[in-house]
Design an enzyme around this catalytic site. Structure first.
Site, PDB file in Angstrom:
ATOM      1  N   PHE F  39       0.854  -1.183   0.000  1.00 27.27           N
ATOM      2  CA  PHE F  39       0.000   0.000   0.000  1.00 27.27           C
ATOM      3  C   PHE F  39       0.889   1.231   0.000  1.00 27.27           C
ATOM      4  O   PHE F  39       1.674   1.430   0.944  1.00 27.27           O
ATOM      5  CB  PHE F  39      -0.944  -0.016   1.208  1.00 27.27           C
ATOM      6  CG  PHE F  39      -1.946  -1.128   1.129  1.00 27.27           C
ATOM      7  CD1 PHE F  39      -3.155  -0.945   0.472  1.00 27.27           C
ATOM      8  CD2 PHE F  39      -1.671  -2.386   1.670  1.00 27.27           C
ATOM      9  CE1 PHE F  39      -4.075  -1.973   0.362  1.00 27.27           C
ATOM     10  CE2 PHE F  39      -2.579  -3.423   1.564  1.00 27.27           C
ATOM     11  CZ  PHE F  39      -3.784  -3.223   0.909  1.00 27.27           C
ATOM     12  N   VAL F  77       2.198  -1.462   4.523  1.00 24.52           N
ATOM     13  CA  VAL F  77       1.812  -0.067   4.378  1.00 24.52           C
ATOM     14  C   VAL F  77       3.101   0.753   4.403  1.00 24.52           C
ATOM     15  O   VAL F  77       3.833   0.721   5.388  1.00 24.52           O
ATOM     16  CB  VAL F  77       0.885   0.345   5.549  1.00 24.52           C
ATOM     17  CG1 VAL F  77       0.525   1.810   5.469  1.00 24.52           C
ATOM     18  CG2 VAL F  77      -0.364  -0.538   5.583  1.00 24.52           C
ATOM     19  N   CYS F  78       3.372   1.454   3.313  1.00 28.16           N
ATOM     20  CA  CYS F  78       4.642   2.198   3.193  1.00 28.16           C
ATOM     21  C   CYS F  78       4.776   3.220   4.325  1.00 28.16           C
ATOM     22  O   CYS F  78       3.933   4.117   4.478  1.00 28.16           O
ATOM     23  CB  CYS F  78       4.680   2.921   1.854  1.00 28.16           C
ATOM     24  SG  CYS F  78       6.141   3.963   1.658  1.00 28.16           S
ATOM     25  N   VAL F  79       5.844   3.129   5.077  1.00 32.32           N
ATOM     26  CA  VAL F  79       5.976   3.954   6.287  1.00 32.32           C
ATOM     27  C   VAL F  79       6.051   5.446   5.976  1.00 32.32           C
ATOM     28  O   VAL F  79       5.388   6.261   6.636  1.00 32.32           O
ATOM     29  CB  VAL F  79       7.161   3.501   7.167  1.00 32.32           C
ATOM     30  CG1 VAL F  79       8.489   3.558   6.423  1.00 32.32           C
ATOM     31  CG2 VAL F  79       7.244   4.334   8.441  1.00 32.32           C
ATOM     32  N   ALA F  82       2.736   6.673   4.765  1.00 30.75           N
ATOM     33  CA  ALA F  82       1.768   6.619   5.860  1.00 30.75           C
ATOM     34  C   ALA F  82       1.953   7.806   6.807  1.00 30.75           C
ATOM     35  O   ALA F  82       0.980   8.483   7.168  1.00 30.75           O
ATOM     36  CB  ALA F  82       1.912   5.307   6.621  1.00 30.75           C
TER      37      ALA F  82
END
Lengths: 122, 119, 96, 122, 96, 119
Positions: F39, F77-79, F82
């Site tokens: 994501f 989920v790409c940090v 995010a």
């Protein structure tokens, strides 16, 4: 380069700043540079605008990421291509760009994509 | 003039929020009144105080909050759009209020000009 | 009417759509990725020259600077955000 | 209708489902119906696809909002216009639409927008 | 190559962009708002007929149904999501 | 085949998330392996457990969580994306893990096919 390396490519095809795609494409190239793979970069369509010289963000405050393209060499990413027709139809020449890229013809683009293990469109 | 502004897209993904912020600053500098900024669709994501951009990048929520509190501008975050996207009053920052879509109709009735920032 | 165009003319039909409805002499502001339409030397230049003759075309200076675009077709007017606000005061706006 | 009423309009110009604009345009019309104003609705460009008959969301599960357009009359919203050229160039006739709309020519669109106190583009 | 097109051909240049690079015989799948390109009777029909002759054009059934589109130009193939998965298994994909 | 999937846009605003969910279900039904769903950009907003769509609408986060937990698929989920958007581990739902962009490169190296769902 050896057989263990995967051929990977990031394709830039959207204009910078209007959306984040172009910025995130660059983030990806930089990360890929740390993985010791056979990485190439291709600019087509509005993607060529990402490497236009002379950007000045003093009026908007949006992060100008164009200088970071100049760091690609330091990451050993040297296979950088640009679709000649995309560049020329947008009124640009190689002198307008922040990095040196090899010009290719449009009919070579799909073949270049096919040769990759995987590629990303940004 | 009495301005109404609508922000329809998420911060960072699109330039819409940045343009809206610069436009709001310029309008205020010229002495115009901003009746309300209505955050709609993905625009509701401008309101989250959990936003933590990289240190060398702009902080879009804080830019909004600064404009809103200094100039006493009403920032309404559309409730239905917000709920759908995980925005509620536990995450909205200072200066943002969750409100109904009727407040957008009211804005259209009251404002001399309505400006949409969208994809 | 002030028609607001924020998408690249190489990628989106929004400028063409707007022109189907805009009467000659209406104002158009190019901003965000829309500014590329005002760039000199592109494949769209002759089409844009004609549009700049029929409409009042403005282009947002801050977004031009952001993108490093300084050579514009003739007949378009650069405005900054303050000028953008003035245009909105003068006209109803339509965001395409 | 009286002078206290503001003329307000919602313009639909994007295709449904690919993005949420069209759905939110409809939500707005319904809310405006509760405010006793002089509300009109206009479909141009891909906006005309929002009122195509025969939608079936069984394959995607995305909420089909086309039946709600039929409720506009119940909200006393009867000024519904469609740009003839947009409709015809998309292969549609009035028989293909879930609601009855008055056909207008493209050169009437900007004038109709100008006559409003304010309008929304979706 | 499987070229994936999800934007309306009336609004976006993504299908035209893709065709500048795609060799004849390549596969194209129209889905989301891209499916309108396969609709019969539109102003794009003759252009699309020619494209359907030169490329293998697929169109996603679920997105056609969602939008109430049932009359398609000839020469395009309807596939459901299972068929979409098969196409991805056969080809590398390119999302425009 | 070993599939990698990337989701680049926010739920509800764009159809990208819906298409990705339907594609994932169809791929799993055919016995393919989904190595990871990454994501990215506004796609990170698919992960928030604060999402509360209207009762007659689909719940995109719950659709993902159901697919992920039933099939043991890794949702990353790409940090950086995010953080910029106010997504952190206080709001991510079951089945989603925040991770680095390197996990996208690794996916490109390992997957037979990569499919992007984007605007």
């Amino acid at each position: 380069m050896n057989d263990e390396m995967a051929k990977l490519m990031v394709v830039f095809r959207t204009a910078p700043y209007g959306s984040i795609y172009s910025f995130e494409g660059l983030e990806n190239v930089l990360i890929m540079g740390a993985y010791d793979q056979d990485v190439s970069v291709l600019f087509i369509d509005d993607g060529v605008f990402a490497i236009k010289k002379g950007m000045d963000n003093s009026g908007t405050g949006i992060k100008d990421f164009s200088p970071t393209f100049r760091a690609l060499e330091a990451y050993d990413i040297e296979k950088i291509f640009i679709d000649r027709t995309s560049m020329e139809s947008r009124g640009l020449t190689k002198d307008d760009l922040v990095i040196d890229a090899e010009l290719i013809e449009s009919d070579a683009v799909e073949k270049m994509m096919e040769e990759q293990k995987n590629f990303f469109m940004f | 003039m009495k301005l109404g502004m609508i922000v329809m897209e998420s911060p960072y993904q699109h330039e819409a929020s940045d343009s809206a912020i610069q436009f709001a600053k310029a309008a205020l500098a010229k002495g115009h009144e901003i009746l309300r900024v209505f955050f709609y669709q993905d625009g509701v994501l401008n309101s989250t105080k959990l936003m933590e951009p990289q240190s060398d990048d702009r902080h879009i929520q804080k830019q909004w909050t600064a404009i809103g509190t200094e100039n006493n501008i009403e920032f309404i975050v559309c409730v239905a759009a917000a709920k759908r996207r995980g925005i509620n009053d536990t995450v909205t920052a200072e200066g943002f209020t969750i409100g109904g879509l009727g407040m957008l109709t009211e804005l259209a009735i009251e404002a001399d000009r309505l400006v949409e920032f969208r994809a | 009417m002030l028609h607001m165009i924020n998408k690249s003319p190489f990628e989106s039909m929004s400028l063409d759509d707007c022109l189907k409805y805009a009467s000659k002499g209406s104002a158009i502001i190019l901003y965000e990725d829309g500014i590329y339409a005002a760039m000199a030397g592109t494949a769209l230049e002759s089409k844009m020259n004609s549009i700049a003759g029929d409409y009042k075309v403005y282009v947002l200076k801050e977004d031009l600077m952001q993108r490093g675009i300084d050579k514009l077709i003739s007949g378009v007017t650069e405005v900054d955000y303050a000028g953008f606000v003035d245009l909105v005061e003068e006209h109803k706006t339509c965001s395409w």
